[in-house]
Motif scaffolding. Structure first.
Motif, PDB file in Angstrom:
ATOM      1  N   TYR A  85      70.780  58.274  96.955  1.00 57.59           N
ATOM      2  CA  TYR A  85      69.633  58.998  97.751  1.00 57.59           C
ATOM      3  C   TYR A  85      68.036  59.197  97.520  1.00 57.59           C
ATOM      4  CZ  TYR A  85      68.326  62.330 101.287  1.00 57.59           C
ATOM      5  OH  TYR A  85      67.243  63.262 102.607  1.00 57.59           O
TER       6      TYR A  85
ATOM      7  N   LYS B 250      64.990  56.975  98.749  1.00 60.40           N
ATOM      8  CA  LYS B 250      64.288  57.733 100.279  1.00 60.40           C
ATOM      9  C   LYS B 250      62.804  57.755  99.203  1.00 60.40           C
ATOM     10  CE  LYS B 250      63.448  62.269 101.921  1.00 60.40           C
ATOM     11  NZ  LYS B 250      63.823  62.154 103.563  1.00 60.40           N
TER      12      LYS B 250
ATOM     13  N   LYS C  85      71.011  57.398 105.658  1.00 60.57           N
ATOM     14  CA  LYS C  85      70.633  58.691 106.221  1.00 60.57           C
ATOM     15  C   LYS C  85      69.368  58.574 106.232  1.00 60.57           C
ATOM     16  CE  LYS C  85      73.412  61.174 103.277  1.00 60.57           C
ATOM     17  NZ  LYS C  85      73.914  62.278 102.326  1.00 60.57           N
TER      18      LYS C  85
ATOM     19  N   GLU D 156      67.809  60.144 109.172  1.00 58.12           N
ATOM     20  CA  GLU D 156      68.023  60.946 108.877  1.00 58.12           C
ATOM     21  C   GLU D 156      66.951  62.602 110.397  1.00 58.12           C
ATOM     22  OE1 GLU D 156      67.354  62.480 105.036  1.00 58.12           O
ATOM     23  OE2 GLU D 156      65.140  61.932 105.165  1.00 58.12           O
ATOM     24  N   ASP D 157      65.757  62.100 110.378  1.00 55.36           N
ATOM     25  CA  ASP D 157      65.211  62.661 111.119  1.00 55.36           C
ATOM     26  C   ASP D 157      65.230  62.175 112.594  1.00 55.36           C
ATOM     27  OD1 ASP D 157      63.358  64.323 109.031  1.00 55.36           O
ATOM     28  OD2 ASP D 157      62.041  62.031 108.968  1.00 55.36           O
TER      29      ASP D 157
END
Length: 226
Positions: free
Chosen positions: A118, A122, A170, A174-175
């Motif tokens: 993750y 990111k 994700k 995710e936002d």
């Protein structure tokens, strides 16, 4: 880090006392930020220590915090020039030590892999999927956890197949709010700006080259269709 320093450091990361663990994490962050001349072997030694800090972390919440904090190193701490070396060190150590993990500890190491995946993705997003960085990232996955050989414990590529798309989705969305129509334009823009095909390439190659027929089948029928 000397062996003595690493041993002391790992004990602090695995301590029962939360303040001791948090102080050790801060020390690790400072060390990684300021030690830019570390070699690949240095990072492997460091990850060997971090592996055992997770090993000795016994309770669920401390395990979750530690896994998250170790994953965060890829996003917040490690210099960009050392990002790939630090990533390769993790996969090298986890692959080498995997066969020694017992059934009572296996779940927390699955969780650790998920956090590394993750936060690595990111970080790529943070760097706007820089072309050279992407090439090195894909190469790192192809060389170690997804190289298709019997030297890599099969549980690792299987687990990556199970979590990789979830973690990619994700970081992409995710936002955004799931059911708000005005978010749809943003969603399409994110998809257009994310090099999804490149990020999937190591798995596409593995579907062709993996020694295990069951792994090739899983990637083709489950992962790539998903």
């Amino acid at each position: 880090m000397s062996g003595i320093q690493t041993s002391s450091f790992v004990k602090k990361l695995a301590a029962n006392d939360r303040r001791t663990r948090e102080a050790a994490i801060e020390s690790l962050k400072n060390y990684l930020k300021n030690s830019k001349k570390l070699s690949d072997l240095d990072y492997q030694k460091l990850w060997k220590g971090l592996f055992y800090s997770m090993w000795f972390s016994d309770r669920p919440r401390p395990q979750q915090r530690l896994a998250n904090n170790l994953g965060l190193l890829y996003y917040e701490t490690i210099p960009l020039s050392k990002f790939i070396s630090f990533l390769k060190a993790f996969y090298f150590v986890i692959s080498k030590e995997w066969s020694g993990i017992d059934q009572w500890r296996i779940d927390k190491f699955y969780m650790l892999i998920r956090k590394v995946v993750y936060y690595s993705l990111k970080r790529l997003q943070k760097e706007q999927f820089d072309t050279n960085l992407m090439e090195e990232y894909i190469k790192a996955l192809s060389e170690i956890p997804l190289n298709g050989s019997h030297k890599i414990p099969s549980a690792i590529p299987y687990h990556l197949c199970d979590i990789y798309l979830d973690e990619l989705e994700k970081i992409m969305f995710e936002d955004l709010q799931e059911e708000e129509e005005e978010e749809e334009a943003k969603r399409k823009e994110i998809i257009e700006n994310t090099p999804i095909q490149k990020l999937l390439k190591p798995f596409q190659d593995l579907a062709k080259n993996a020694n295990l027929k069951t792994l090739r089948k899983k990637i083709s029928q489950d992962f790539l269709q998903d």
